[in-house]
Motif scaffolding. Structure first.
Motif, PDB file in Angstrom:
ATOM      1  N   LEU A 268     -62.871  -6.488 -12.750  1.00 59.68           N
ATOM      2  CA  LEU A 268     -62.446  -6.160 -14.129  1.00 59.68           C
ATOM      3  C   LEU A 268     -63.586  -5.644 -14.608  1.00 59.68           C
ATOM      4  O   LEU A 268     -63.687  -4.052 -15.094  1.00 59.68           O
ATOM      5  CB  LEU A 268     -62.002  -6.968 -14.910  1.00 59.68           C
ATOM      6  CG  LEU A 268     -61.583  -6.162 -16.638  1.00 59.68           C
ATOM      7  CD1 LEU A 268     -60.273  -6.045 -16.215  1.00 59.68           C
ATOM      8  CD2 LEU A 268     -61.757  -7.784 -17.212  1.00 59.68           C
ATOM      9  N   HIS A 272     -63.555  -1.814 -15.471  1.00 54.11           N
ATOM     10  CA  HIS A 272     -64.311  -0.726 -16.947  1.00 54.11           C
ATOM     11  C   HIS A 272     -66.033  -0.422 -17.023  1.00 54.11           C
ATOM     12  O   HIS A 272     -65.959   0.650 -18.263  1.00 54.11           O
ATOM     13  CB  HIS A 272     -64.824  -2.142 -17.927  1.00 54.11           C
ATOM     14  CG  HIS A 272     -62.977  -2.114 -18.294  1.00 54.11           C
ATOM     15  ND1 HIS A 272     -62.091  -3.423 -19.202  1.00 54.11           N
ATOM     16  CD2 HIS A 272     -62.347  -2.350 -17.542  1.00 54.11           C
ATOM     17  CE1 HIS A 272     -61.503  -3.914 -19.405  1.00 54.11           C
ATOM     18  NE2 HIS A 272     -60.474  -3.047 -18.368  1.00 54.11           N
ATOM     19  N   TRP A 275     -64.413   3.170 -15.994  1.00 58.66           N
ATOM     20  CA  TRP A 275     -63.597   3.963 -17.314  1.00 58.66           C
ATOM     21  C   TRP A 275     -63.427   3.387 -18.123  1.00 58.66           C
ATOM     22  O   TRP A 275     -63.299   2.124 -17.553  1.00 58.66           O
ATOM     23  CB  TRP A 275     -62.595   4.305 -15.878  1.00 58.66           C
ATOM     24  CG  TRP A 275     -62.314   5.019 -14.827  1.00 58.66           C
ATOM     25  CD1 TRP A 275     -62.942   6.469 -15.435  1.00 58.66           C
ATOM     26  CD2 TRP A 275     -62.226   4.749 -13.872  1.00 58.66           C
ATOM     27  NE1 TRP A 275     -62.795   6.499 -13.290  1.00 58.66           N
ATOM     28  CE2 TRP A 275     -62.609   6.050 -12.874  1.00 58.66           C
ATOM     29  CE3 TRP A 275     -61.264   3.714 -13.138  1.00 58.66           C
ATOM     30  CZ2 TRP A 275     -62.132   6.050 -11.017  1.00 58.66           C
ATOM     31  CZ3 TRP A 275     -61.308   2.898 -11.612  1.00 58.66           C
ATOM     32  CH2 TRP A 275     -62.018   4.269 -10.338  1.00 58.66           C
ATOM     33  N   SER A 276     -63.173   3.712 -19.089  1.00 56.03           N
ATOM     34  CA  SER A 276     -63.015   3.159 -20.545  1.00 56.03           C
ATOM     35  C   SER A 276     -61.705   2.488 -20.327  1.00 56.03           C
ATOM     36  O   SER A 276     -60.378   3.600 -20.070  1.00 56.03           O
ATOM     37  CB  SER A 276     -63.915   4.124 -21.767  1.00 56.03           C
ATOM     38  OG  SER A 276     -63.051   5.051 -21.365  1.00 56.03           O
ATOM     39  N   PRO A 277     -61.488   1.665 -21.159  1.00 54.11           N
ATOM     40  CA  PRO A 277     -60.106   0.506 -21.335  1.00 54.11           C
ATOM     41  C   PRO A 277     -59.214   1.447 -22.378  1.00 54.11           C
ATOM     42  O   PRO A 277     -59.975   1.824 -23.395  1.00 54.11           O
ATOM     43  CB  PRO A 277     -60.548  -0.916 -21.820  1.00 54.11           C
ATOM     44  CG  PRO A 277     -61.826  -0.844 -21.163  1.00 54.11           C
ATOM     45  CD  PRO A 277     -62.973   0.476 -21.236  1.00 54.11           C
ATOM     46  N   PHE A 282     -55.544  -5.055 -22.765  1.00 53.58           N
ATOM     47  CA  PHE A 282     -56.263  -5.890 -21.466  1.00 53.58           C
ATOM     48  C   PHE A 282     -55.313  -7.403 -22.093  1.00 53.58           C
ATOM     49  O   PHE A 282     -55.323  -7.499 -22.512  1.00 53.58           O
ATOM     50  CB  PHE A 282     -57.402  -6.246 -21.682  1.00 53.58           C
ATOM     51  CG  PHE A 282     -58.220  -7.185 -21.043  1.00 53.58           C
ATOM     52  CD1 PHE A 282     -58.234  -6.665 -19.541  1.00 53.58           C
ATOM     53  CD2 PHE A 282     -58.441  -8.430 -21.816  1.00 53.58           C
ATOM     54  CE1 PHE A 282     -58.523  -7.870 -18.725  1.00 53.58           C
ATOM     55  CE2 PHE A 282     -59.190  -9.294 -20.876  1.00 53.58           C
ATOM     56  CZ  PHE A 282     -58.961  -9.811 -19.281  1.00 53.58           C
ATOM     57  N   THR A 299     -55.588  -4.366 -16.410  1.00 58.41           N
ATOM     58  CA  THR A 299     -56.379  -3.582 -17.572  1.00 58.41           C
ATOM     59  C   THR A 299     -55.472  -2.123 -18.054  1.00 58.41           C
ATOM     60  O   THR A 299     -55.008  -2.076 -16.789  1.00 58.41           O
ATOM     61  CB  THR A 299     -57.297  -4.060 -17.546  1.00 58.41           C
ATOM     62  OG1 THR A 299     -58.375  -2.887 -18.682  1.00 58.41           O
ATOM     63  CG2 THR A 299     -57.841  -3.197 -16.679  1.00 58.41           C
ATOM     64  N   VAL A 301     -56.787   2.193 -17.875  1.00 61.84           N
ATOM     65  CA  VAL A 301     -57.814   2.687 -18.659  1.00 61.84           C
ATOM     66  C   VAL A 301     -57.726   4.118 -18.438  1.00 61.84           C
ATOM     67  O   VAL A 301     -56.504   5.013 -17.744  1.00 61.84           O
ATOM     68  CB  VAL A 301     -59.478   2.619 -17.767  1.00 61.84           C
ATOM     69  CG1 VAL A 301     -59.583   0.988 -17.240  1.00 61.84           C
ATOM     70  CG2 VAL A 301     -58.812   2.873 -16.019  1.00 61.84           C
ATOM     71  N   CYS A 303     -58.838   7.026 -16.736  1.00 57.57           N
ATOM     72  CA  CYS A 303     -59.162   7.070 -15.226  1.00 57.57           C
ATOM     73  C   CYS A 303     -59.766   8.473 -14.855  1.00 57.57           C
ATOM     74  O   CYS A 303     -59.607   9.259 -16.075  1.00 57.57           O
ATOM     75  CB  CYS A 303     -57.746   6.684 -14.038  1.00 57.57           C
ATOM     76  SG  CYS A 303     -58.830   6.283 -12.797  1.00 57.57           S
TER      77      CYS A 303
END
Ligand code: MN
Length: 565
Positions: A268, A272, A275-277, A282, A299, A301, A303
């Protein structure tokens, strides 16, 4: 030259079936204008591609011969022997099957189809046949299109799913969707910017990126599965999300299976890091499992190319649990939606209803190599069961050897008690006569009639025997007690605090209910814990009362229950 014949000699049984079917259908064209035999060949290629045995491939080549040409089953048998003939016979019967298109109880129809497939190879060849029909559906008239597509959506795609053939099931769904719901399909395809194929290609391109990121954290994943959501599955999901596409985040999804729980959290972090969630997307179902036991990290993200992508991270064990859970959950849904929910859930029948689903799923799980696979599909799963039909077209399954009286009790105990005669396929039948799959059974009753002791000599089902015995004793109180489940299990997700368990157990003590099992699991990563509590037999009203009280206890988050016999 067909690739199929690259595999087999012209003299082989498949070479012979090829030549025979080609000759039999010669001069006949499909609606598309192609020679009819191209259809038979396509079906056989598919069946061969699924690694079925030679008898199945030969049956696929021959599957329309009896129906569409002047040759008979006898002709097939004299040339190809009993095994292939039985398969062709099953496929021919299946083609004749008719049912009302607007039948609401589609589960009945699925079982009805199953009842004609005593050998599961018949069903699998039928699915290959259906796949090709769906691929070429464009050339048919509108009425036929609608009927075939509806059957596919409601009967064959779900059956494929239950056989574990999930890709086929999704393909069948998406072929049928535009014919059954044309406007909805048009809207949805327009609204989802990227096509299924585009999304799938995109998901597949992410796999090596994820693998690399995991490797940097010293994780070697067991498996990474790239998925794009199918249109029909999306359409169904949208119904639960106000038809709002913005709320759907798994148009593209990756399922990452890793060796252990620690690796789940590390993976996880790795994802993260890449790529930002999305905020608030989550879910840690590992430290806080869903009430049905489901565990996984979810989660979402932003992408590659800023596209929203869902990741599900879990161990192999969690994955297997989740897969089996689908079958169990599905079975429960079926029962819940039925009119006799409570009675069904507690009754013996419900066990049978779940059983065949489980059998199919387990069967699919157990084979590991080709030979084993073929052996297992040859096995007759339904050899112990027959499927008979009420005049209202409900399909009832009974053990083999069952009689009209067993049938009557299976419908309702009052009908069983008052039974004086029966019609099987429109003709008066003996009460002790053995029923067969496909029989239409009608029960004749007379009010005030009492069951006869003589019935006990031929009754096959335990349910009927119990009813007769208790009616003879003049009381069915004991029987009713027996039909109630043995145990009720509650699962309570709660915010752990001192005294929580005591508050829970007090509720049971006040109702004078014996607790037979009590366990509280706490995960150090979470403030939540899961209490599992079992107690003796509870009636539905009592369960509901307890549920309300449990929810009132300070700290309770979610409560679920199940009953077992
Ligand atoms: Mn066909």
């Amino acid at each position: 030259m067909s690739p199929l014949l690259d595999h087999y000699q012209r003299e082989s049984i498949i070479g012979q079936a090829y030549a025979f079917a080609e000759e039999a259908h010669r001069g006949v064209l499909r609606a598309s204008g192609e020679p009819y035999f191209t259809h038979c060949l396509e079906v056989a290629e598919t069946v061969h591609g699924w690694n079925l045995d030679e008898a199945s491939v030969a049956a696929a080549l021959l599957h329309d011969v009896v129906e569409d040409t002047s040759y008979t089953l006898k002709d097939i048998e004299s040339r190809f022997g009993p095994e292939i003939t039985t398969l062709v016979e099953g496929l021919t019967k299946l083609k004749h099957l008719t049912y009302p298109e607007k039948e609401r109880k589609v589960e009945n129809l699925r079982r009805f189809v199953i009842s004609f497939c005593r050998d599961l190879r018949v069903l699998i060849v039928k699915l290959a046949d259906r796949l090709h029909n769906m691929r070429t559906l464009d050339s048919l008239g509108t009425d036929d299109q609608k009927k075939i597509a509806w059957e596919t959506l409601e009967i064959y795609a779900p059956l494929a799913y239950r056989l574990g053939m999930q890709r086929l099931s999704g393909e069948l769904d998406d072929f049928a969707f535009p014919f059954v719901y044309p406007e909805e399909h048009r809207w949805l395809v327009g609204a989802v910017k990227d096509s299924y194929e585009t999304r799938l290609r995109y998901a597949q391109k992410l796999v090596p990126l994820v693998e690399k990121a995991l490797a940097e954290h010293h994780i070697s994943p067991v498996h990474i599965d790239a998925r794009a959501k199918r249109y029909y599955s999306l359409y169904r999901k949208l119904h639960r999300y106000d038809m709002d596409l913005e709320k759907i985040h798994d148009l593209v999804a990756l399922r990452v299976i890793v060796p252990d729980i620690e690796a789940c959290y590390t993976a996880l972090g790795a994802i993260h890091g890449l790529w930002s969630p999305l905020p608030n997307q989550f879910d840690d179902y590992i430290s806080r499992p869903k009430p049905n036991g489901y565990r996984s990290l979810h989660t979402t993200v932003f992408c590659v190319d800023h596209k929203i992508t869902e990741f599900q991270i879990r161990t192999q064990e969690m994955h297997d649990e989740a897969e089996l859970g689908i079958a169990a959950h599905w079975g429960y849904q079926q029962i819940k939606s039925s009119k006799y929910h409570a009675a069904h859930w507690q009754g013996i029948q419900s066990r049978h209803e779940l059983l065949w689903v489980e059998q199919l799923r387990n069967w699919q799980k157990t084979f590991t190599d080709h030979a084993e696979f073929v052996d297992s599909v040859k096995t007759d799963f339904f050899k112990d069961r027959i499927f008979v039909v009420t005049p209202q077209n409900d399909v009832i399954d009974l053990p083999i050897g069952s009689t009209p009286v067993d049938f009557a009790y299976r419908i309702h105990s009052d009908i069983g008690d008052a039974c004086v005669g029966a019609k099987v396929n429109g003709k008066i039948a003996q009460l002790e006569e053995e029923l067969h799959s496909g029989d239409v059974v009608e029960i004749l009753t007379r009010r005030g009639k009492k069951p006869s002791e003589g019935w006990l000599a031929f009754l096959k089902t335990e349910l009927a025997r119990k009813h007769v015995k208790s009616a003879l004793r003049g009381s069915d109180r004991k029987l009713k007690e027996k039909l109630v489940p043995k145990e009720t299990e509650f699962k309570i997700t709660n915010l752990d605090r001192p005294g929580y368990l005591k508050d829970v157990t007090v509720i049971f003590a006040k109702q004078k209910i014996n607790i037979t099992y009590l366990q509280s699991q706490t995960d150090h990563r979470s403030v939540f814990s899961l209490v599992t509590l079992r107690c003796t037999t509870l009636q539905l009203e009592k369960i509901e009362k307890i549920l309300v009280q449990l929810k009132r206890v300070e700290g309770t988050k979610e409560v679920s229950y199940k009953t077992s016999r």
